[in-house]
Write a protein that holds these residues in place. Structure first.
Motif, PDB file in Angstrom:
ATOM      1  N   MET A   1      42.292  45.130  56.879  1.00 39.43           N
ATOM      2  CA  MET A   1      43.746  45.619  56.100  1.00 39.43           C
ATOM      3  C   MET A   1      43.580  47.069  55.930  1.00 39.43           C
ATOM      4  O   MET A   1      42.654  47.731  55.498  1.00 39.43           O
ATOM      5  N   SER A   2      44.850  47.877  55.935  1.00 32.97           N
ATOM      6  CA  SER A   2      44.946  49.177  55.858  1.00 32.97           C
ATOM      7  C   SER A   2      44.747  49.664  54.396  1.00 32.97           C
ATOM      8  O   SER A   2      44.867  49.184  53.412  1.00 32.97           O
ATOM      9  N   THR A   3      44.430  51.037  54.400  1.00 32.41           N
ATOM     10  CA  THR A   3      44.013  51.451  52.961  1.00 32.41           C
ATOM     11  C   THR A   3      45.489  51.351  52.208  1.00 32.41           C
ATOM     12  O   THR A   3      45.447  51.149  51.014  1.00 32.41           O
ATOM     13  N   VAL A   4      46.506  51.613  52.832  1.00 32.85           N
ATOM     14  CA  VAL A   4      47.679  51.836  51.990  1.00 32.85           C
ATOM     15  C   VAL A   4      48.140  50.650  51.527  1.00 32.85           C
ATOM     16  O   VAL A   4      48.358  50.267  50.416  1.00 32.85           O
ATOM     17  N   VAL A   5      47.780  49.260  52.366  1.00 33.38           N
ATOM     18  CA  VAL A   5      48.287  48.041  51.816  1.00 33.38           C
ATOM     19  C   VAL A   5      47.240  47.304  50.893  1.00 33.38           C
ATOM     20  O   VAL A   5      47.880  46.905  49.892  1.00 33.38           O
ATOM     21  N   MET A   6      46.220  47.767  51.025  1.00 31.21           N
ATOM     22  CA  MET A   6      45.298  47.164  49.869  1.00 31.21           C
ATOM     23  C   MET A   6      45.381  47.986  48.602  1.00 31.21           C
ATOM     24  O   MET A   6      45.133  47.576  47.602  1.00 31.21           O
ATOM     25  N   GLY A   7      45.661  49.480  48.865  1.00 29.78           N
ATOM     26  CA  GLY A   7      45.973  49.942  47.490  1.00 29.78           C
ATOM     27  C   GLY A   7      47.376  49.627  46.776  1.00 29.78           C
ATOM     28  O   GLY A   7      47.233  49.502  45.787  1.00 29.78           O
ATOM     29  N   SER A   8      48.135  49.251  47.760  1.00 29.67           N
ATOM     30  CA  SER A   8      49.415  48.959  47.006  1.00 29.67           C
ATOM     31  C   SER A   8      49.251  47.394  46.392  1.00 29.67           C
ATOM     32  O   SER A   8      49.812  47.214  45.332  1.00 29.67           O
ATOM     33  N   LEU A   9      48.406  46.630  46.980  1.00 30.82           N
ATOM     34  CA  LEU A   9      48.255  45.243  46.468  1.00 30.82           C
ATOM     35  C   LEU A   9      47.389  45.531  45.068  1.00 30.82           C
ATOM     36  O   LEU A   9      47.517  44.802  44.446  1.00 30.82           O
ATOM     37  N   ALA A  10      46.516  46.422  45.004  1.00 28.35           N
ATOM     38  CA  ALA A  10      45.724  46.805  43.984  1.00 28.35           C
ATOM     39  C   ALA A  10      46.764  47.173  42.766  1.00 28.35           C
ATOM     40  O   ALA A  10      46.525  46.815  41.657  1.00 28.35           O
ATOM     41  N   ALA A  11      47.484  48.054  42.893  1.00 24.61           N
ATOM     42  CA  ALA A  11      48.371  48.438  42.149  1.00 24.61           C
ATOM     43  C   ALA A  11      49.226  47.428  41.551  1.00 24.61           C
ATOM     44  O   ALA A  11      49.291  47.395  40.274  1.00 24.61           O
ATOM     45  N   MET A  12      49.729  46.586  42.544  1.00 27.80           N
ATOM     46  CA  MET A  12      50.717  45.389  42.089  1.00 27.80           C
ATOM     47  C   MET A  12      49.761  44.418  41.289  1.00 27.80           C
ATOM     48  O   MET A  12      50.138  43.644  40.051  1.00 27.80           O
ATOM     49  N   ALA A  13      48.460  44.188  41.627  1.00 24.68           N
ATOM     50  CA  ALA A  13      47.676  43.357  40.662  1.00 24.68           C
ATOM     51  C   ALA A  13      47.351  44.029  39.450  1.00 24.68           C
ATOM     52  O   ALA A  13      47.294  43.045  38.383  1.00 24.68           O
ATOM     53  N   LEU A  14      46.963  44.993  39.142  1.00 23.68           N
ATOM     54  CA  LEU A  14      46.714  45.815  38.028  1.00 23.68           C
ATOM     55  C   LEU A  14      48.021  45.719  37.058  1.00 23.68           C
ATOM     56  O   LEU A  14      47.860  45.640  35.784  1.00 23.68           O
ATOM     57  N   VAL A  15      49.286  45.866  37.769  1.00 26.54           N
ATOM     58  CA  VAL A  15      50.291  45.925  36.711  1.00 26.54           C
ATOM     59  C   VAL A  15      50.446  44.483  36.269  1.00 26.54           C
ATOM     60  O   VAL A  15      51.016  44.203  35.049  1.00 26.54           O
ATOM     61  N   GLY A  16      50.373  43.423  37.453  1.00 28.72           N
ATOM     62  CA  GLY A  16      50.541  42.061  37.185  1.00 28.72           C
ATOM     63  C   GLY A  16      49.683  41.801  35.997  1.00 28.72           C
ATOM     64  O   GLY A  16      50.024  40.812  34.897  1.00 28.72           O
ATOM     65  N   GLY A  17      48.528  42.217  35.919  1.00 30.04           N
ATOM     66  CA  GLY A  17      47.422  41.749  34.908  1.00 30.04           C
ATOM     67  C   GLY A  17      47.601  42.321  33.818  1.00 30.04           C
ATOM     68  O   GLY A  17      47.369  41.453  32.745  1.00 30.04           O
ATOM     69  N   VAL A  18      48.388  43.532  33.695  1.00 37.62           N
ATOM     70  CA  VAL A  18      48.701  44.017  32.305  1.00 37.62           C
ATOM     71  C   VAL A  18      49.612  43.277  31.650  1.00 37.62           C
ATOM     72  O   VAL A  18      49.803  42.929  30.582  1.00 37.62           O
TER      73      VAL A  18
END
Length: 66
Positions: free
Chosen positions: A1-18
């Motif tokens: 998985m590319s860095t950009v895709v994984m980073g954007s998934l991480a950002a969405m997970a962080l926002v969704g978790g909050v």
């Protein structure tokens, strides 16, 4: 998985978790108890935040070796 895709998934997970954590906190404040499922919602929010941080760490790990 590319860095950009994984980073954007991480950002969405962080926002969704909050967001989930805030909704659970609002449920606790409105009902005065965690017995209504609001406590479980807060725990799920925290778990999603931890998963988001792990994804972010996994996305940034390859940059450490440069």
């Amino acid at each position: 998985m590319s860095t950009v895709v994984m980073g954007s998934l991480a950002a969405m997970a962080l926002v969704g978790g909050v967001v989930i954590l805030l909704c659970g906190g609002l449920g606790v404040v409105m009902t005065g108890t965690t017995d209504t499922g609001a406590g479980a919602m807060m725990i799920v929010g925290l778990v999603i935040i931890v998963i988001g941080f792990l994804l972010l760490g996994g996305a940034l790990l390859p940059w450490r070796n440069d």
